[in-house]
Write an enzyme that holds these catalytic residues in place. Structure first.
Site, PDB file in Angstrom:
ATOM      1  N   ARG A 217       0.847  -1.181   0.000  1.00  0.00           N
ATOM      2  CA  ARG A 217       0.000   0.000   0.000  1.00  0.00           C
ATOM      3  C   ARG A 217       0.886   1.235   0.000  1.00  0.00           C
ATOM      4  NH1 ARG A 217      -3.604  -2.423  -2.069  1.00  0.00           N
ATOM      5  NH2 ARG A 217      -5.620  -2.907  -1.147  1.00  0.00           N
ATOM      6  N   HIS A 264      -0.549  -0.360 -10.193  1.00  0.00           N
ATOM      7  CA  HIS A 264      -1.366  -1.243  -9.337  1.00  0.00           C
ATOM      8  C   HIS A 264      -1.768  -2.516 -10.097  1.00  0.00           C
ATOM      9  CE1 HIS A 264      -4.057  -1.139  -5.539  1.00  0.00           C
ATOM     10  NE2 HIS A 264      -3.862  -2.401  -5.915  1.00  0.00           N
TER      11      HIS A 264
HETATM   12  C1  OXD Z   1      -6.269  -5.783  -3.363  1.00  0.00           C
HETATM   13  C2  OXD Z   1      -5.523  -5.020  -4.379  1.00  0.00           C
HETATM   14  O1  OXD Z   1      -6.292  -5.387  -2.205  1.00  0.00           O
HETATM   15  O2  OXD Z   1      -5.692  -5.292  -5.590  1.00  0.00           O
HETATM   16  O3  OXD Z   1      -6.874  -6.813  -3.704  1.00  0.00           O
HETATM   17  O4  OXD Z   1      -4.739  -4.139  -4.042  1.00  0.00           O
END
Ligand code: OXD
Length: 301
Positions: A217, A264
């Site tokens: 994250r 991402h």
């Molecule tokens: C998840 C993501 O949390 O794709 O699944 O980041």
């Protein structure tokens, strides 16, 4: 059983087939009387913000591994399960191992510019210490693949619980672990305890030339401190997640020579491998058994 699907149109297009196939006894709908649903299938981008009217819902099943966007919703009192998808775990392990190998082999040394750079032979993977920060399902899958290649892996988690094959530490030992981490992979969830864990002081503890790979994250790392650390001796950062996504076109990460931005994509939940997980949790709900992967609201994951 009736399940309300609350996610984006694209998610519905991708999931409806696999879900219906995996859950033959369940009717999936995108709207309808809230009191008529037994479960909610949730991902960011859907339309439910107030969970209060869903008074008969016994389970909210997230399609995302990370639940930070829903866990703080005060209207959500129903049990929440996060996604643990074997396809996502495998994808994450491949992403991290791929980048760890690129870092380890120094692939970026070579350029098509007529210069014969044969002076640097990398050590073997067995001599390249890798640290995985966050040893949940994803961290463990990553650690196992890295170990398969030969890297000595140190795992850091909040509990510090033993994991086969890895040297384990609690987060309290992080400062002692960082100086021995040629490659640091961040896989912690976004919680109040993990935000800015990698601040200027900790980033400075990494060895000269170290690589930092963050598919966890964006909030784990202080962005400004990271840019300073890269200017001051940190080798390279591979970043897949950001405080704000999509990453703004004028964000300094895009132009920084020692930063690689991926959008991402490190690991997607894959409907084919994840729908059976949803099916099992809905069966458990129907049979009155405890669902798998329930989120601890206080912990935040
Ligand atoms: C998840 C993501 O949390 O794709 O699944 O980041």
């Amino acid at each position: 059983m009736r399940a309300r699907f609350s996610a984006s149109d694209e998610a519905w297009a991708a999931w409806q087939g696999p879900l219906r196939e995996a859950c033959p006894g369940v009717e999936f709908a995108r709207d309808g009387d809230p009191a008529g649903f037994d479960a909610i299938i949730y991902a960011p981008g859907g339309d439910i913000e107030d969970f209060t009217p869903y008074r008969n819902v016994g389970l909210v099943q997230s399609l995302w591994a990370g639940v930070e966007r829903i866990v703080t919703n005060r209207t959500l009192t129903q049990p929440l399960a996060r996604m643990v998808d074997p396809g996502l775990a495998r994808g994450m392990a491949e992403y991290c191992t791929g980048w760890a190998m690129r870092a380890h082999l120094g692939m970026d040394r070579y350029a098509q510019d007529g210069v014969w750079r044969n002076g640097q032979i990398p050590p073997l993977a067995t001599q390249r210490p890798v640290t995985v920060l966050g040893m949940g399902e994803l961290g463990r899958a990553v650690a196992a693949m890295l170990q398969g290649v030969g890297f000595p892996v140190t795992g850091v988690s909040h509990s510090g619980r033993p994991v086969e094959g890895a040297t384990m530490h609690g987060v309290a030992d992080l400062d002692a672990v960082l100086p021995g981490s040629d490659i640091l992979i961040c896989l912690l969830p976004d919680t109040p305890r993990t935000r800015n864990l990698l601040d200027a002081r900790r980033l400075a503890l990494l060895p000269e030339g170290a690589w930092l790979i963050n598919p966890g994250r964006g909030t784990l790392i202080d962005d400004t401190a990271l840019v300073s650390a890269l200017d001051g001796g940190l080798g390279h950062a591979v970043l897949d997640v950001f405080r704000s996504e999509p990453l703004a076109p004028d964000h300094p990460f895009w132009a920084h020579r020692q930063v690689t931005v991926t959008p991402h994509i490190a690991a997607e939940t894959r409907p084919r491998t994840a729908a059976p997980v949803v099916a099992e949790n809905l069966r458990r709900l129907r049979d009155g058994r405890a669902p798998m992967f329930l989120v601890d609201r206080d912990r935040g994951y």
